[in-house]
Design a protein around this motif. Structure first.
Motif, PDB file in Angstrom:
ATOM      1  N   SER A   1       0.793  -1.236   0.000  1.00 47.51           N
ATOM      2  CA  SER A   1       0.000   0.000   0.000  1.00 47.51           C
ATOM      3  C   SER A   1       0.822   1.281   0.000  1.00 47.51           C
TER       4      SER A   1
ATOM      5  N   ARG B   1       2.224   4.953  -8.103  1.00 48.89           N
ATOM      6  CA  ARG B   1       0.790   4.820  -7.834  1.00 48.89           C
ATOM      7  C   ARG B   1       0.117   6.182  -7.801  1.00 48.89           C
TER       8      ARG B   1
ATOM      9  N   ASP C   1      -5.528   3.504  -4.217  1.00 51.45           N
ATOM     10  CA  ASP C   1      -5.877   2.131  -3.845  1.00 51.45           C
ATOM     11  C   ASP C   1      -5.602   1.824  -2.371  1.00 51.45           C
ATOM     12  N   ASN C   2      -5.190   2.823  -1.604  1.00 47.18           N
ATOM     13  CA  ASN C   2      -4.952   2.635  -0.171  1.00 47.18           C
ATOM     14  C   ASN C   2      -6.188   3.115   0.592  1.00 47.18           C
TER      15      ASN C   2
END
Length: 164
Positions: A29, A151, A126-127
């Motif tokens: 993450s 990311r 996406d965390n």
């Protein structure tokens, strides 16, 4: 009950164990620290303590009653009443509300102990866990899209004075 403690020299062994035990979990993450972090840990720990002594950063650990590190909560790049918040929790300490409670507590410390008025943070899209913690602690997305290593992510801000 876990306690938020300001980083000290004697935290080094427990902090290194925390980072080693959770490295794979964190890499899912947040950007990995790289092998050099572990090889040069003692020097890096001393450098963090020096930055803290100069007032450039405020580093904290969430520690359980046995002295095990459950999380890191850092205020870095302190300047002009603001700082950047970063945090990470041990996998085994997640999903209990500890991160949210600790971020809220650190926001209070930021205002009362460190004289800060604004905190910034970032989280990868996406965390979901980190984004949820930030939102629950009162941070709001700025709309600025950023890249955290490879990311996509968002920037967040908290005006401590207006926090409810």
């Amino acid at each position: 009950m876990p306690e938020l403690q300001r980083l000290r020299p004697d935290h080094a062994p427990a902090l290194l164990a925390f980072e080693q035990e959770n490295r794979t979990y964190f890499a899912a993450s947040v950007p990995d620290r790289g092998d050099a972090y572990f090889t040069d840990f003692d020097a890096l720990h001393a450098a963090r303590l020096a930055e803290q002594a100069e007032g450039l950063c405020h580093f904290h650990l969430l520690v359980d009653t046995e002295g095990e590190v459950l999380g890191r909560f850092n205020l870095v790049d302190v300047t002009d009443g603001s700082a950047e918040l970063g945090f990470r929790m041990a996998e085994k300490a997640t999903k209990r509300g500890l991160a949210t409670a600790t971020v809220r507590h650190l926001c209070t410390l930021a205002a009362t102990e460190y004289g800060l008025t604004t905190l910034h943070a970032a989280a990868a899209l996406d965390n979901t866990a980190s984004r949820t913690v930030l939102t629950r602690a009162g941070f709001v997305p700025t709309g600025e899209e950023i890249w955290l290593s490879d990311r996509p992510g968002l920037r967040y801000v908290l005006d401590i004075a207006r926090r409810s």
